[in-house]
Design an enzyme around this catalytic site. Sequence first.
Site, PDB file in Angstrom:
ATOM      1  N   VAL A   1       0.849  -1.194   0.000  1.00 39.22           N
ATOM      2  CA  VAL A   1       0.000   0.000   0.000  1.00 39.22           C
ATOM      3  C   VAL A   1       0.887   1.247   0.000  1.00 39.22           C
ATOM      4  O   VAL A   1       1.849   1.337   0.771  1.00 39.22           O
ATOM      5  CB  VAL A   1      -0.938   0.024   1.220  1.00 39.22           C
ATOM      6  CG1 VAL A   1      -1.837   1.264   1.160  1.00 39.22           C
ATOM      7  CG2 VAL A   1      -1.786  -1.237   1.255  1.00 39.22           C
TER       8      VAL A   1
ATOM      9  N   ASP B   1     -12.082 -12.229   5.768  1.00 38.05           N
ATOM     10  CA  ASP B   1     -10.766 -11.948   6.358  1.00 38.05           C
ATOM     11  C   ASP B   1     -10.883 -10.865   7.428  1.00 38.05           C
ATOM     12  O   ASP B   1     -10.072  -9.938   7.474  1.00 38.05           O
ATOM     13  CB  ASP B   1      -9.785 -11.522   5.264  1.00 38.05           C
ATOM     14  CG  ASP B   1      -8.335 -11.599   5.737  1.00 38.05           C
ATOM     15  OD1 ASP B   1      -8.062 -12.361   6.682  1.00 38.05           O
ATOM     16  OD2 ASP B   1      -7.488 -10.896   5.176  1.00 38.05           O
TER      17      ASP B   1
END
Length: 665
Positions: free
Chosen positions: A24, A133
């Site tokens: 990211v 998740d």
Amino acid sequence: MPGRLLGGRYQVQDRIGTGGMATVYRGQDEVLGRTVAIKTMLPQYANDPSFAARFKQEAQAAAALQSPYIVSVYDWGKDGDTYYIIMEYLRGTDLKSGIKKHGALDCKKVAQIGSQIAQALSVAHRHDIIHRDIKPQNIMVQPDGNIKVMDFGIARAKNSHLTQDNSVLGTAHYVSPEQTQGKELGPTTDIYSLGIVMYEAATGQVPFQGDDAISVALKQVNEQPKPPSQLNPAVDPSLESIILKCMQKNPADRFQTALELYHVLRDYLAGRMAQVNSATAVLPGSAAAVADTSKLEPGQGMAPGNTASMPRVSRTGQYRPQRATEEAAEQEEERDRKRKRNIVIGAVCGVIAAVAIVFALVNVLGSASKTYPVPNLAGKTADEAQTAITQDGHFKMGETKESYSSSVEQGKVMDQDPRASRQMPEGTTINIVISKGEEPKEQVSVPNLTNMTPKEAQEACTKVGLTAVAGDEVEDDNIEEGRIAKQDVEADSSAEKGTKVTYHISKGTSQVVIPNVVGDSEDSATTTLKNAGFEVSVQYSESSDSVGKVISTSPKNGSSATKGSTVTITVGKAPSKVSVPSVIGMTYSDAADKLKANGFYAGLASGSSSNGIVTDQSETTATKGDTIYLTTKVESSSNGGSGSNGSGTGTTGGSTNGTGGSTQQ
């Protein structure tokens, strides 16, 4: 990757995080001028065609999710071999880091975080998206304390089969038993993972530990967790019951929807313990202990709808029916003594009382022998709910109340008592609560944040019940760098209490490229530069080729200068006239040399010869560079001269320098 432009629009800046599937970066949307988070998939996943197809499908679905508790997905795409997702840029820290730093959270904070995650999951589940998740690493805690759930875009592709990826130990701590076994998944798998997140937040540790993902996953399937209160005595029984119900091995024994879990957590935060106990009353493995209400410990009781609340769990993790049995035995002995006294005092009264008790028991048992499932009224109107309650004749319509709700549409059922699907005796009264929509918030005046520092802006907004949020930086000629240049919510306007006011900090005076005006007229160049934001100063320089045109600029065109600064242009003007030196009496050749040395050119007047003596010149003043026309006269030699090509021998027949003779006239 930093410095790369993805999709011709997103400028990649510094890296802010790396995970098992992606990296990211912080980035800049060059089109909208806002800061974004750019998630790029690792090459080993991006090169898998099946993953790429699922990635596209899930990213598009995630972009459709709208919730204050879900990170916004703006865009996705592929640039070369790089798949990327463009997301909302969040400030704050993930929940995992917060737990590591601060340890276990207090019960109210755990419930608040859990309720916000449940609301986020409710939105996703309505769109048929299972996160798969849910873990603290994917929960971002913002500076205002609220959370955002991340990674809806790739969760399904990422965790379809945990058993195929033994390296994902962090994920294994939070997956449901059915997920580790590769079974079909539904909303309850996310509820299981949320239960573990709340467990870790309440205790500071995950319930199942192991050396690798497989060993942890096996424990998820086969082992029961220790009650949270065994690890942290501060965890109260009601929150513990909620967490343990979320973590039931059988999906059917958990809360069936995220919305149902949200309602229970909301009741817990509001102190409605009876409703919490009712929702968590019967947990598998303890039904027998729950059913025998005569053995309940002090402090336990019957929840609404005649269902016993969950037995208290001891700090050793074991239910304590023994103590309840001993107390019940003592109470029974006391009742025996009282009955004997009552028999002595009045046998007849005892018989009558016994008959009355038997009659009452027969009535109670008879009426309770038939039970029916309570209909699910969530989302129905009051009329629809009444029809659903009374249509089979099993239940009666009870009390209808109204309450505000931020998640249920106005005019629809937001709560009911008893809850849906519970088995209740025929004739039970069902009460409902109708949503009045979102509660109107108090209106406050928005402060003017211009020229404030971020800290001052935060204080000013907090004072009136607003939240100041930093936005993108902007260029501003009038505001000092580091201070607020503008705000998205207009100053002095009215806004609801709790509204976020986004402010933009000044990057200082802007830099502008100086346009090319060389060759333009003075007026045209001045207009162009002023339109670009510059002040203009004009100076002149003599130029025979560019009279009235711009010769140069300072600073030079193409360079950058501060908006509002001065650009000097040099404009050509006609050269001025100067005195022409006298060359009369000189030979033409010497006259030409002298004129050239003074910036002029020599030319022969009509009928003149280059071999003569200058008798006249056309100008006494002229502009440098002009041609001066000379009139010459060839003088006769007194003793005769040689031919035109001979050297002069006479004193007057030859040239003054004696190098060339004149032809005799």
